[in-house]
Scaffold this motif. Structure first.
Motif, PDB file in Angstrom:
ATOM      1  N   GLU A 195       0.829  -1.210   0.000  1.00  0.00           N
ATOM      2  CA  GLU A 195       0.000   0.000   0.000  1.00  0.00           C
ATOM      3  C   GLU A 195       0.862   1.258   0.000  1.00  0.00           C
ATOM      4  O   GLU A 195       0.522   2.256  -0.644  1.00  0.00           O
ATOM      5  CB  GLU A 195      -0.939  -0.013   1.209  1.00  0.00           C
ATOM      6  CG  GLU A 195      -1.971   1.107   1.194  1.00  0.00           C
ATOM      7  CD  GLU A 195      -2.795   1.142  -0.089  1.00  0.00           C
ATOM      8  OE1 GLU A 195      -3.072   2.267  -0.574  1.00  0.00           O
ATOM      9  OE2 GLU A 195      -3.139   0.069  -0.617  1.00  0.00           O
ATOM     10  N   THR A 196       1.993   1.237   0.701  1.00  0.00           N
ATOM     11  CA  THR A 196       2.894   2.391   0.700  1.00  0.00           C
ATOM     12  C   THR A 196       3.467   2.630  -0.690  1.00  0.00           C
ATOM     13  O   THR A 196       3.507   3.769  -1.180  1.00  0.00           O
ATOM     14  CB  THR A 196       4.051   2.166   1.704  1.00  0.00           C
ATOM     15  OG1 THR A 196       3.508   1.978   3.000  1.00  0.00           O
ATOM     16  CG2 THR A 196       5.011   3.352   1.711  1.00  0.00           C
ATOM     17  N   LEU A 197       3.885   1.556  -1.344  1.00  0.00           N
ATOM     18  CA  LEU A 197       4.458   1.710  -2.680  1.00  0.00           C
ATOM     19  C   LEU A 197       3.398   2.118  -3.693  1.00  0.00           C
ATOM     20  O   LEU A 197       3.672   2.877  -4.620  1.00  0.00           O
ATOM     21  CB  LEU A 197       5.142   0.414  -3.110  1.00  0.00           C
ATOM     22  CG  LEU A 197       6.140   0.554  -4.260  1.00  0.00           C
ATOM     23  CD1 LEU A 197       7.222   1.583  -3.943  1.00  0.00           C
ATOM     24  CD2 LEU A 197       6.781  -0.788  -4.579  1.00  0.00           C
ATOM     25  N   PHE A 200       3.011   5.776  -3.356  1.00  0.00           N
ATOM     26  CA  PHE A 200       4.147   6.461  -3.967  1.00  0.00           C
ATOM     27  C   PHE A 200       4.018   6.466  -5.489  1.00  0.00           C
ATOM     28  O   PHE A 200       4.229   7.492  -6.144  1.00  0.00           O
ATOM     29  CB  PHE A 200       5.443   5.770  -3.545  1.00  0.00           C
ATOM     30  CG  PHE A 200       6.682   6.414  -4.111  1.00  0.00           C
ATOM     31  CD1 PHE A 200       7.043   7.707  -3.753  1.00  0.00           C
ATOM     32  CD2 PHE A 200       7.487   5.736  -5.009  1.00  0.00           C
ATOM     33  CE1 PHE A 200       8.170   8.310  -4.273  1.00  0.00           C
ATOM     34  CE2 PHE A 200       8.624   6.321  -5.533  1.00  0.00           C
ATOM     35  CZ  PHE A 200       8.971   7.612  -5.164  1.00  0.00           C
ATOM     36  N   TRP A 201       3.673   5.328  -6.061  1.00  0.00           N
ATOM     37  CA  TRP A 201       3.499   5.206  -7.516  1.00  0.00           C
ATOM     38  C   TRP A 201       2.391   6.151  -7.990  1.00  0.00           C
ATOM     39  O   TRP A 201       2.512   6.815  -9.024  1.00  0.00           O
ATOM     40  CB  TRP A 201       3.160   3.761  -7.832  1.00  0.00           C
ATOM     41  CG  TRP A 201       3.515   3.286  -9.213  1.00  0.00           C
ATOM     42  CD1 TRP A 201       3.939   4.029 -10.274  1.00  0.00           C
ATOM     43  CD2 TRP A 201       3.461   1.928  -9.683  1.00  0.00           C
ATOM     44  NE1 TRP A 201       4.149   3.221 -11.362  1.00  0.00           N
ATOM     45  CE2 TRP A 201       3.871   1.929 -11.024  1.00  0.00           C
ATOM     46  CE3 TRP A 201       3.104   0.726  -9.079  1.00  0.00           C
ATOM     47  CZ2 TRP A 201       3.924   0.761 -11.802  1.00  0.00           C
ATOM     48  CZ3 TRP A 201       3.165  -0.435  -9.841  1.00  0.00           C
ATOM     49  CH2 TRP A 201       3.570  -0.419 -11.180  1.00  0.00           C
ATOM     50  N   THR A 202       1.305   6.235  -7.237  1.00  0.00           N
ATOM     51  CA  THR A 202       0.202   7.141  -7.591  1.00  0.00           C
ATOM     52  C   THR A 202       0.632   8.599  -7.482  1.00  0.00           C
ATOM     53  O   THR A 202       0.248   9.433  -8.306  1.00  0.00           O
ATOM     54  CB  THR A 202      -1.014   6.866  -6.693  1.00  0.00           C
ATOM     55  OG1 THR A 202      -1.378   5.484  -6.786  1.00  0.00           O
ATOM     56  CG2 THR A 202      -2.204   7.729  -7.097  1.00  0.00           C
ATOM     57  N   ALA A 218       8.804  12.317   0.381  1.00  0.00           N
ATOM     58  CA  ALA A 218       9.030  11.704   1.689  1.00  0.00           C
ATOM     59  C   ALA A 218       8.050  12.233   2.721  1.00  0.00           C
ATOM     60  O   ALA A 218       7.492  11.468   3.516  1.00  0.00           O
ATOM     61  CB  ALA A 218      10.477  11.965   2.125  1.00  0.00           C
ATOM     62  N   ARG A 219       7.841  13.554   2.714  1.00  0.00           N
ATOM     63  CA  ARG A 219       6.876  14.143   3.662  1.00  0.00           C
ATOM     64  C   ARG A 219       5.480  13.605   3.426  1.00  0.00           C
ATOM     65  O   ARG A 219       4.750  13.275   4.373  1.00  0.00           O
ATOM     66  CB  ARG A 219       6.890  15.670   3.536  1.00  0.00           C
ATOM     67  CG  ARG A 219       8.083  16.341   4.206  1.00  0.00           C
ATOM     68  CD  ARG A 219       7.869  17.830   4.330  1.00  0.00           C
ATOM     69  NE  ARG A 219       7.791  18.474   3.025  1.00  0.00           N
ATOM     70  CZ  ARG A 219       8.858  18.939   2.355  1.00  0.00           C
ATOM     71  NH1 ARG A 219      10.077  18.819   2.867  1.00  0.00           N
ATOM     72  NH2 ARG A 219       8.707  19.519   1.177  1.00  0.00           N
ATOM     73  N   ASN A 220       5.077  13.500   2.171  1.00  0.00           N
ATOM     74  CA  ASN A 220       3.728  13.012   1.848  1.00  0.00           C
ATOM     75  C   ASN A 220       3.537  11.553   2.250  1.00  0.00           C
ATOM     76  O   ASN A 220       2.425  11.139   2.597  1.00  0.00           O
ATOM     77  CB  ASN A 220       3.449  13.181   0.364  1.00  0.00           C
ATOM     78  CG  ASN A 220       3.332  14.638  -0.045  1.00  0.00           C
ATOM     79  OD1 ASN A 220       3.137  15.517   0.803  1.00  0.00           O
ATOM     80  ND2 ASN A 220       3.462  14.916  -1.333  1.00  0.00           N
ATOM     81  N   LEU A 221       4.624  10.770   2.189  1.00  0.00           N
ATOM     82  CA  LEU A 221       4.534   9.357   2.540  1.00  0.00           C
ATOM     83  C   LEU A 221       4.751   9.102   4.025  1.00  0.00           C
ATOM     84  O   LEU A 221       4.443   8.017   4.519  1.00  0.00           O
ATOM     85  CB  LEU A 221       5.585   8.559   1.747  1.00  0.00           C
ATOM     86  CG  LEU A 221       5.296   8.255   0.287  1.00  0.00           C
ATOM     87  CD1 LEU A 221       6.525   7.653  -0.371  1.00  0.00           C
ATOM     88  CD2 LEU A 221       4.104   7.321   0.143  1.00  0.00           C
ATOM     89  N   LYS A 226      15.763   9.323   2.336  1.00  0.00           N
ATOM     90  CA  LYS A 226      16.538   8.198   1.828  1.00  0.00           C
ATOM     91  C   LYS A 226      15.624   7.034   1.436  1.00  0.00           C
ATOM     92  O   LYS A 226      15.836   6.380   0.404  1.00  0.00           O
ATOM     93  CB  LYS A 226      17.547   7.753   2.889  1.00  0.00           C
ATOM     94  CG  LYS A 226      18.495   6.673   2.416  1.00  0.00           C
ATOM     95  CD  LYS A 226      19.520   6.335   3.489  1.00  0.00           C
ATOM     96  CE  LYS A 226      20.461   5.225   3.012  1.00  0.00           C
ATOM     97  NZ  LYS A 226      21.468   4.884   4.057  1.00  0.00           N
ATOM     98  N   THR A 227      14.596   6.807   2.232  1.00  0.00           N
ATOM     99  CA  THR A 227      13.651   5.733   1.925  1.00  0.00           C
ATOM    100  C   THR A 227      12.859   6.058   0.663  1.00  0.00           C
ATOM    101  O   THR A 227      12.666   5.191  -0.207  1.00  0.00           O
ATOM    102  CB  THR A 227      12.692   5.518   3.109  1.00  0.00           C
ATOM    103  OG1 THR A 227      13.454   5.173   4.270  1.00  0.00           O
ATOM    104  CG2 THR A 227      11.695   4.415   2.818  1.00  0.00           C
ATOM    105  N   ALA A 228      12.388   7.290   0.554  1.00  0.00           N
ATOM    106  CA  ALA A 228      11.653   7.690  -0.654  1.00  0.00           C
ATOM    107  C   ALA A 228      12.534   7.559  -1.890  1.00  0.00           C
ATOM    108  O   ALA A 228      12.074   7.109  -2.952  1.00  0.00           O
ATOM    109  CB  ALA A 228      11.158   9.122  -0.512  1.00  0.00           C
ATOM    110  N   ALA A 229      13.808   7.929  -1.763  1.00  0.00           N
ATOM    111  CA  ALA A 229      14.736   7.800  -2.891  1.00  0.00           C
ATOM    112  C   ALA A 229      14.921   6.339  -3.277  1.00  0.00           C
ATOM    113  O   ALA A 229      15.024   6.009  -4.469  1.00  0.00           O
ATOM    114  CB  ALA A 229      16.076   8.436  -2.539  1.00  0.00           C
TER     115      ALA A 229
END
Length: 396
Positions: A195-197, A200-202, A218-221, A226-229
Motif C-alpha cells: 500500500e505504501t508503494l 508512492f506510484w500514484t 518523503a513528507r507526503n509518505l 533516503k527511503t523515498a529515494a
C-alpha cells in the motif's frame, strides 16, 4: 502478431555476441519475441527455452554446468534469469570454452524483468561477453495500422493494448499493478508495504513530468528522504519510471539541475489515476503531462541507442521538452504540444538561442507535416518516430 522494431537489432546482436540480455518490464512481450527469434535458427542453431520461474526447468539446472554443456550447440533462452544469479559465473566459463572451440556468438539469450539484478550480476561477470537490449511496450511505429489514440489511452503493454474492450484493458492494467506490488517487487529488494508503494506510484502519476523533489515525496509518505529515494530507484530499475536528466552546459546561465520524473507507460498512469476512457483523460489535469511522456517514451524507444535524451530549462524560463543528443554533439530540440494549432512560447526560442540545435521540431497530435518557421518543423509523433527508427536501422 505485431512486428516489433527490435527484431532485427536482436537478431543481429545474437549473430555477433555470445550472450544477449533482453530487458524489459513483465508482460512486455520478451518471451514471445525470444521464441520467435529462436524459431529463426540463427547460425543454424536450434533454440532451447528454460523458464526459471518453473520448478521443472529450475530442476534441470541443479547442475547447471553439466546441463548447459550438453546444449552448447543450441541458443539457450533463459527467462527471468535474475532468479538464478549463481548462473552467471557458469555462463562465463561456458562462453569462454565455446570461444576456444570457435563458437563466438549465439549461445545465450537472457531475459530479465528488471535492469537492476541482471545488470549488477552480468556487468561484473560477463563483461565483454554480453550485449544489452531493452524491449519497451508497443510504440506508435509498431501499431500505426491500429492505433489512433488507443495506444496513448491504453498504453503499450500487449495485453492491455490488444484487449477486446476498454474495460478489459483497464482491468488488466489494474491487475498488473497489483501483481507488481504484491508479488514481483518483493523479489527485487527489501520488503516494502504494497500500500505504501502504491501511494508512492500514484503520487508519481499525479506529479507526471514534474521536477524530482524527493523531500516532498518523503513528507507526503511519512518516510525519510533516503527511503523515498530508494522507492524511486526501485521503480526506475524495474523500468517502470524514468528520470529524464537535465542538460548541463556552461553558458553562463543558471540551469535547472533536478531531473524530471515520469511513469513510463501512459496506460499505467491512467490506471493509477482512475482514468477510464478518452473523455475522462481529456478533462483530467494530467492530460498534457501524459501526452508529453507518451511522446518522449516513443521517441526514445525509436532513436538509436547512442542517442541520449535530456530536457533543458534555465531559471530564466528558457525550456526544451526533449533534447536528443548524438555522440558527435549534434542535437535535436523537440517541443511537445497537445494542440492541432501549436504555438511556441518565448522560452523555446530562448533555449534554442542558448544551445543552437541542428534541428527543431514541434510534435503535435495532427498528421500534416509543415514548417512553422524556416528552421522549425511541425510533425506528428508517428512521423518523427519513423524518422528516428530509420536512422537506427541505417546505423546498424
Amino acid at each position: 502478431m505485431i512486428k516489433r522494431n527490435l527484431t532485427p537489432l536482436l537478431t543481429d546482436a545474437i549473430a555477433h555476441s555470445p550472450a544477449v540480455a533482453l530487458l524489459g518490464p513483465r508482460q512486455v512481450g520478451k518471451t514471445t519475441l525470444a521464441l520467435e527469434i529462436g524459431s529463426l535458427r540463427i547460425g543454424g542453431r536450434e533454440a532451447l527455452y528454460l523458464d526459471l520461474e518453473s520448478e521443472q526447468d529450475r530442476a534441470k539446472l541443479a547442475q547447471p554446468e553439466l546441463y548447459l554443456a550438453d546444449h552448447q550447440d543450441k541458443l539457450v533462452i533463459l527467462d527471468e534469469v535474475h532468479r538464478a544469479p549463481a548462473l552467471f559465473p557458469v555462463l562465463r566459463g561456458l562462453i569462454d570454452r565455446g570461444r576456444r572451440a570457435g563458437q563466438t556468438a549465439g549461445q545465450y539469450l537472457l531475459l530479465g524483468s528488471a535492469s537492476l539484478d541482471l545488470l549488477k550480476q552480468a556487468g561484473e561477470t560477463l563483461a565483454g561477453r554480453i550485449a544489452y537490449l531493452e524491449l519497451t511496450p508497443f510504440t506508435v511505429s509498431e501499431t500505426s495500422a491500429i492505433a489512433g489514440d488507443e495506444l496513448w489511452l491504453r498504453g503499450g503493454f500487449p495485453e492491455s493494448f490488444l484487449a477486446p474492450s476498454a474495460s478489459r484493458s483497464l482491468r488488466w492494467r489494474q491487475d498488473f499493478i497489483r501483481s507488481y506490488l504484491e508479488r514481483d517487487i518483493p523479489q527485487f529488494g527489501p520488503r516494502i508495504a504494497a500500500e505504501t508503494l502504491r501511494r508512492f506510484w500514484t503520487m508519481l502519476a499525479h506529479h507526471q513530468g514534474g521536477l524530482l523533489n524527493t523531500a516532498q515525496f518523503a513528507r507526503n509518505l511519512g518516510v525519510d528522504a533516503k527511503t523515498a529515494a530508494s522507492y524511486l530507484d526501485l521503480l526506475v530499475d524495474l523500468l517502470l519510471v524514468r528520470r529524464l536528466p537535465p542538460w548541463h552546459v556552461n553558458i553562463g546561465k543558471r540551469l535547472i539541475r533536478s531531473p524530471k520524473v515520469y511513469v513510463r507507460d501512459s496506460g499505467l498512469i491512467h490506471a493509477l489515476l482512475g482514468i477510464t476512457d478518452k473523455e475522462n483523460l481529456l478533462s483530467h489535469p494530467v492530460v498534457g503531462q501524459s501526452w508529453e511522456c507518451f511522446v518522449i517514451e516513443n521517441l526514445l524507444a525509436s532513436a538509436p541507442d547512442s542517442v541520449q535524451g535530456y530536457f533543458y530549462r534555465s531559471s530564466g524560463g528558457a525550456e526544451i521538452d526533449l533534447l536528443l543528443t548524438w555522440p558527435d554533439g549534434k542535437q535535436w530540440a523537440v517541443e511537445i504540444k497537445r494542440s492541432l494549432t501549436p504555438k511556441l512560447e518565448r522560452g523555446f526560442y530562448a533555449a534554442c538561442a542558448d544551445l543552437k540545435p541542428q534541428r527543431k521540431f514541434v510534435v503535435y497530435p495532427g498528421i500534416e507535416r509543415y514548417r512553422l518557421a524556416e528552421d522549425i518543423e511541425v510533425i506528428s509523433l508517428a512521423q518523427l518516430a519513423s524518422d528516428l527508427a530509420g536512422l537506427n536501422l541505417r546505423l546498424e
